[in-house]
Write a protein that holds these residues in place. Structure first.
Motif, PDB file in Angstrom:
ATOM      1  N   TRP A  13      51.424  26.245  43.331  1.00 24.25           N
ATOM      2  CA  TRP A  13      50.551  25.872  44.569  1.00 24.25           C
ATOM      3  C   TRP A  13      50.722  26.815  45.576  1.00 24.25           C
ATOM      4  CZ3 TRP A  13      48.034  23.381  41.408  1.00 24.25           C
ATOM      5  CH2 TRP A  13      48.197  22.163  40.555  1.00 24.25           C
ATOM      6  N   GLN A  14      52.007  27.287  45.721  1.00 27.13           N
ATOM      7  CA  GLN A  14      52.297  28.371  46.933  1.00 27.13           C
ATOM      8  C   GLN A  14      51.551  29.542  46.571  1.00 27.13           C
ATOM      9  OE1 GLN A  14      56.723  28.358  47.568  1.00 27.13           O
ATOM     10  NE2 GLN A  14      56.498  30.301  48.481  1.00 27.13           N
ATOM     11  N   MET A  15      51.555  29.943  45.382  1.00 28.53           N
ATOM     12  CA  MET A  15      51.081  31.265  44.950  1.00 28.53           C
ATOM     13  C   MET A  15      49.767  31.227  45.282  1.00 28.53           C
ATOM     14  SD  MET A  15      52.482  33.041  41.438  1.00 28.53           S
ATOM     15  CE  MET A  15      54.208  33.479  41.396  1.00 28.53           C
ATOM     16  N   LEU A  16      49.098  30.275  44.765  1.00 28.66           N
ATOM     17  CA  LEU A  16      47.620  30.156  45.373  1.00 28.66           C
ATOM     18  C   LEU A  16      47.304  30.039  46.624  1.00 28.66           C
ATOM     19  CD1 LEU A  16      45.299  29.763  43.126  1.00 28.66           C
ATOM     20  CD2 LEU A  16      45.497  27.354  43.443  1.00 28.66           C
ATOM     21  N   ASP A  17      48.267  29.386  47.392  1.00 29.58           N
ATOM     22  CA  ASP A  17      47.922  29.434  48.754  1.00 29.58           C
ATOM     23  C   ASP A  17      47.951  30.689  49.512  1.00 29.58           C
ATOM     24  OD1 ASP A  17      47.587  26.692  49.884  1.00 29.58           O
ATOM     25  OD2 ASP A  17      49.649  26.157  50.144  1.00 29.58           O
ATOM     26  N   GLN A  18      48.848  31.611  48.969  1.00 31.78           N
ATOM     27  CA  GLN A  18      48.892  32.707  49.642  1.00 31.78           C
ATOM     28  C   GLN A  18      48.145  33.783  48.847  1.00 31.78           C
ATOM     29  OE1 GLN A  18      53.064  33.272  48.810  1.00 31.78           O
ATOM     30  NE2 GLN A  18      53.825  31.554  50.373  1.00 31.78           N
ATOM     31  N   ALA A  19      47.366  33.570  47.947  1.00 28.60           N
ATOM     32  CA  ALA A  19      46.557  34.625  47.253  1.00 28.60           C
ATOM     33  C   ALA A  19      45.372  35.058  48.042  1.00 28.60           C
ATOM     34  CB  ALA A  19      46.019  34.051  45.770  1.00 28.60           C
ATOM     35  N   GLU A  20      45.231  36.353  48.039  1.00 34.35           N
ATOM     36  CA  GLU A  20      44.138  36.712  48.688  1.00 34.35           C
ATOM     37  C   GLU A  20      42.928  37.234  47.844  1.00 34.35           C
ATOM     38  OE1 GLU A  20      43.654  38.091  52.105  1.00 34.35           O
ATOM     39  OE2 GLU A  20      45.655  37.347  52.785  1.00 34.35           O
ATOM     40  N   PRO A  21      41.669  36.709  48.292  1.00 25.70           N
ATOM     41  CA  PRO A  21      40.491  36.720  47.463  1.00 25.70           C
ATOM     42  C   PRO A  21      40.245  38.129  47.358  1.00 25.70           C
ATOM     43  CG  PRO A  21      39.866  35.564  49.461  1.00 25.70           C
ATOM     44  CD  PRO A  21      41.410  35.682  49.384  1.00 25.70           C
ATOM     45  N   VAL A  65      56.548  23.683  26.786  1.00 28.81           N
ATOM     46  CA  VAL A  65      56.442  25.175  27.054  1.00 28.81           C
ATOM     47  C   VAL A  65      55.550  24.797  28.443  1.00 28.81           C
ATOM     48  CG1 VAL A  65      55.635  27.144  26.369  1.00 28.81           C
ATOM     49  CG2 VAL A  65      55.864  25.357  24.578  1.00 28.81           C
ATOM     50  N   LEU A  66      56.109  25.702  29.418  1.00 27.47           N
ATOM     51  CA  LEU A  66      55.148  25.591  30.505  1.00 27.47           C
ATOM     52  C   LEU A  66      55.558  27.164  31.345  1.00 27.47           C
ATOM     53  CD1 LEU A  66      54.496  24.282  33.321  1.00 27.47           C
ATOM     54  CD2 LEU A  66      56.578  23.504  33.966  1.00 27.47           C
ATOM     55  N   ASP A  67      54.398  27.535  31.712  1.00 28.61           N
ATOM     56  CA  ASP A  67      54.337  29.035  32.059  1.00 28.61           C
ATOM     57  C   ASP A  67      53.420  29.358  33.054  1.00 28.61           C
ATOM     58  OD1 ASP A  67      55.515  31.483  32.049  1.00 28.61           O
ATOM     59  OD2 ASP A  67      54.575  32.209  30.247  1.00 28.61           O
ATOM     60  N   PHE A  68      53.445  30.478  33.781  1.00 29.73           N
ATOM     61  CA  PHE A  68      52.367  31.083  34.672  1.00 29.73           C
ATOM     62  C   PHE A  68      51.886  32.243  33.710  1.00 29.73           C
ATOM     63  CE2 PHE A  68      54.480  30.100  39.036  1.00 29.73           C
ATOM     64  CZ  PHE A  68      54.308  28.895  38.894  1.00 29.73           C
ATOM     65  N   GLN A  69      50.852  32.154  33.074  1.00 26.65           N
ATOM     66  CA  GLN A  69      50.379  32.994  32.051  1.00 26.65           C
ATOM     67  C   GLN A  69      49.905  34.233  32.588  1.00 26.65           C
ATOM     68  OE1 GLN A  69      48.949  29.496  29.038  1.00 26.65           O
ATOM     69  NE2 GLN A  69      49.877  31.097  27.955  1.00 26.65           N
ATOM     70  N   PRO A  70      50.529  35.598  32.225  1.00 32.08           N
ATOM     71  CA  PRO A  70      50.139  36.687  33.088  1.00 32.08           C
ATOM     72  C   PRO A  70      48.746  37.087  32.575  1.00 32.08           C
ATOM     73  CG  PRO A  70      52.009  37.071  31.875  1.00 32.08           C
ATOM     74  CD  PRO A  70      51.644  35.590  31.793  1.00 32.08           C
ATOM     75  N   LEU A  71      47.782  37.726  33.511  1.00 34.62           N
ATOM     76  CA  LEU A  71      46.536  38.204  32.979  1.00 34.62           C
ATOM     77  C   LEU A  71      46.931  39.631  32.592  1.00 34.62           C
ATOM     78  CD1 LEU A  71      43.928  36.789  35.268  1.00 34.62           C
ATOM     79  CD2 LEU A  71      44.308  36.219  32.947  1.00 34.62           C
ATOM     80  N   ALA A 119      34.335  45.252  40.846  1.00 35.88           N
ATOM     81  CA  ALA A 119      35.137  46.024  39.603  1.00 35.88           C
ATOM     82  C   ALA A 119      36.319  45.104  39.634  1.00 35.88           C
ATOM     83  CB  ALA A 119      35.446  47.396  39.957  1.00 35.88           C
ATOM     84  N   ASP A 120      37.130  45.046  40.709  1.00 29.38           N
ATOM     85  CA  ASP A 120      38.238  44.028  40.229  1.00 29.38           C
ATOM     86  C   ASP A 120      37.888  42.667  39.983  1.00 29.38           C
ATOM     87  OD1 ASP A 120      39.760  46.186  41.690  1.00 29.38           O
ATOM     88  OD2 ASP A 120      39.778  45.264  43.718  1.00 29.38           O
ATOM     89  N   ILE A 121      36.887  42.113  40.374  1.00 31.81           N
ATOM     90  CA  ILE A 121      36.601  40.669  39.776  1.00 31.81           C
ATOM     91  C   ILE A 121      36.086  40.769  38.271  1.00 31.81           C
ATOM     92  CG2 ILE A 121      34.972  38.727  40.206  1.00 31.81           C
ATOM     93  CD1 ILE A 121      35.228  39.478  43.181  1.00 31.81           C
ATOM     94  N   TYR A 136      42.804  27.682  35.302  1.00 33.07           N
ATOM     95  CA  TYR A 136      42.047  28.843  35.628  1.00 33.07           C
ATOM     96  C   TYR A 136      41.642  29.112  36.782  1.00 33.07           C
ATOM     97  CZ  TYR A 136      41.091  28.578  30.466  1.00 33.07           C
ATOM     98  OH  TYR A 136      41.068  28.642  28.828  1.00 33.07           O
ATOM     99  N   PRO A 137      42.537  29.949  37.431  1.00 35.20           N
ATOM    100  CA  PRO A 137      41.980  30.280  38.894  1.00 35.20           C
ATOM    101  C   PRO A 137      40.527  30.754  38.955  1.00 35.20           C
ATOM    102  CG  PRO A 137      44.065  31.237  38.572  1.00 35.20           C
ATOM    103  CD  PRO A 137      43.537  30.820  37.284  1.00 35.20           C
ATOM    104  N   ALA A 138      39.944  30.838  40.120  1.00 36.53           N
ATOM    105  CA  ALA A 138      38.749  31.359  40.214  1.00 36.53           C
ATOM    106  C   ALA A 138      38.925  32.876  40.120  1.00 36.53           C
ATOM    107  CB  ALA A 138      38.296  31.266  41.876  1.00 36.53           C
ATOM    108  N   HIS A 139      37.795  33.466  39.540  1.00 35.47           N
ATOM    109  CA  HIS A 139      37.680  34.848  39.175  1.00 35.47           C
ATOM    110  C   HIS A 139      38.118  35.875  40.272  1.00 35.47           C
ATOM    111  CE1 HIS A 139      34.966  33.789  35.686  1.00 35.47           C
ATOM    112  NE2 HIS A 139      36.192  33.789  35.096  1.00 35.47           N
ATOM    113  N   CYS A 140      38.102  35.407  41.769  1.00 31.60           N
ATOM    114  CA  CYS A 140      38.483  36.182  42.679  1.00 31.60           C
ATOM    115  C   CYS A 140      40.067  36.276  42.861  1.00 31.60           C
ATOM    116  CB  CYS A 140      37.806  35.957  44.020  1.00 31.60           C
ATOM    117  SG  CYS A 140      38.138  34.175  44.581  1.00 31.60           S
ATOM    118  N   TYR A 141      40.842  35.568  42.077  1.00 33.16           N
ATOM    119  CA  TYR A 141      42.196  35.478  42.130  1.00 33.16           C
ATOM    120  C   TYR A 141      42.771  36.218  40.995  1.00 33.16           C
ATOM    121  CZ  TYR A 141      41.491  32.250  46.160  1.00 33.16           C
ATOM    122  OH  TYR A 141      41.013  31.897  47.356  1.00 33.16           O
TER     123      TYR A 141
END
Ligand code: BLA
Length: 243
Positions: free
Chosen positions: A174-182, A99-105, A187-189, A74-79
Motif C-alpha cells: 500500500w505504501q509503494m502504491l501511495d508513493q507511486a507517480e503515475p 506464496v506471497l510476492d510483489f511480482q515484478p513486471l 510509450a511508457d504506459i 493489478y495496478p492501473a496501467h499508469c503504474y
C-alpha cells in the motif's frame, strides 16, 4: 483455514480505496462440486478502483481436502509497480504451501532497486516463511522477486506467523502504491500494458491449478475460469497460434 486472510484483504481494500465491483463471467463467480471426499465450493470476487485496474481473489473450500486462497492485484496501467500475488494452499493434513510476492513486471537493476529491494527488510523479519524451495511449474526468475515468501509449512505456523508476515507485506505494498507517480507517456504506459498481458499469458499457460480445477469442476469449466477470469488477458494457446 485462510478465511481470515481473505477478510483482512477485503477490509483493507474497502478502507483504502473507492472500490467498484467488476463483473465475473456467468457461471464462474461461484461453483459447487460434489466430487472428491467432501466436494468443494469455489467463489471469487473482483473489483477495480482508479489505482488498481483489477483486484481478484478466490477461495476454494474443499473441507479438509483443500483450502485455497488465491489473489492477484493489478495496478492501473499508469503504474509500473509489481503485481501483488498471493497463493495460500492446503491439501489434506500434510501439504501446506504459502506464496506471497510483489511480482515484478521488469527485471532491470533500476526496477529491482526501486520496487524489490524495499521488500528485503520485510522478508528478513519473516524468515520462518522463507525457504529456498525450487519451483517446478514456474521459472523463479520470471515474475517472481528474490524476496518472496515461499514456504512448505504446517498449520501451526500458518496460525501463529503467517498473518504478521502478510500484514507486513501488504502494508509495504500500500505504501509503494501511495508513493507511486503515475506515468503519462504513452510509450511508457504501453510497455506496462504489454508486461501485464505477458504476465497473464505466462501464468495461464503454467498455472498448476488447472488440474485441481478440472478434477473438481471439469475441464471445460477450468479452461473458462483460467482464460475468462483469472488471466483474462491471456489467449488460449490453440487460438493464439492461429493468429
Ligand atoms: C503452486 N498453486 C501452486 C500449486 C497449486 C496452486 C495447485 C501446486 C502445488 C504443488 O502441488 O506443488 C493453486 N494457483 C492455484 C490456484 C489458483 C492459482 C488455486 O492460480 C487460482 C485460483 N500462484 C499464483 C500467484 C502466485 C503463485 C498469484 O496464482 C504468486 C504469489 C505462486 N503457486 C505459486 C508458486 C507455486 C505455486 C511459486 C509453486 C510452483 C512451482 O513449484 O513451480
Amino acid at each position: 483455514m485462510y478465511r481470515p486472510f481473505l477478510e483482512h484483504l477485503e477490509t483493507e481494500l474497502f478502507r483504502r480505496f473507492d472500490l467498484q465491483s467488476q463483473p465475473i463471467p456467468p457461471g464462474l463467480e461461484r461453483q459447487e462440486s460434489d466430487r472428491g471426499q467432501t466436494g468443494a465450493i469455489i467463489q471469487s470476487w473482483c473489483y477495480q478502483c482508479p489505482e488498481l485496474r483489477k483486484i481478484r481473489y478466490t477461495y476454494i473450500d474443499g473441507g479438509a481436502a483443500a483450502q485455497v486462497f488465491n489473489s492477484v492485484i493489478y495496478p492501473a496501467h499508469c503504474y509500473d509497480i509489481p503485481l501483488l500475488g498471493i497463493d495460500f494452499l492446503c491439501f489434506g493434513k500434510k501439504k501446506i504451501i504459502v506464496v506471497l510476492d510483489f511480482q515484478p513486471l521488469f527485471r532491470d537493476a533500476k526496477y529491482q532497486a526501486k520496487y524489490i529491494e524495499p521488500m528485503k527488510a520485510v522478508r528478513d523479519r519473516h524468515n520462518d516463511l522463507v525457504q529456498n524451495l525450487e519451483m517446478k511449474f514456474y521459472d523463479a526468475n520470471q515474475y517472481f522477486s528474490k524476496y518472496l515468501l515461499f514456504a512448505k509449512t504446517d498449520a501451526e505456523t500458518v496460525q501463529t506467523k503467517l498473518m504478521d508476515a502478510y500484514i507486513d507485506y501488504l502494508n509495504l505494498y500500500w505504501q509503494m502504491l501511495d508513493q507511486a507517480e503515475p506515468l503519462t507517456d504513452t510509450a511508457d504506459i504501453d510497455r506496462i500494458v504489454k508486461a501485464q498481458k505477458d504476465y497473464d499469458q505466462y501464468s495461464a499457460e503454467r498455472d498448476p491449478a488447472s488440474g485441481l480445477f478440472s478434477s473438481y469442476f471439469g475441464h471445460e469449466w477450468s479452461e473458462r475460469f483460467l482464460y475468462e477470469f483469472l488471466f483474462a488477458d491471456a489467449k488460449p494457446l490453440a487460438v493464439s497460434s492461429k493468429k
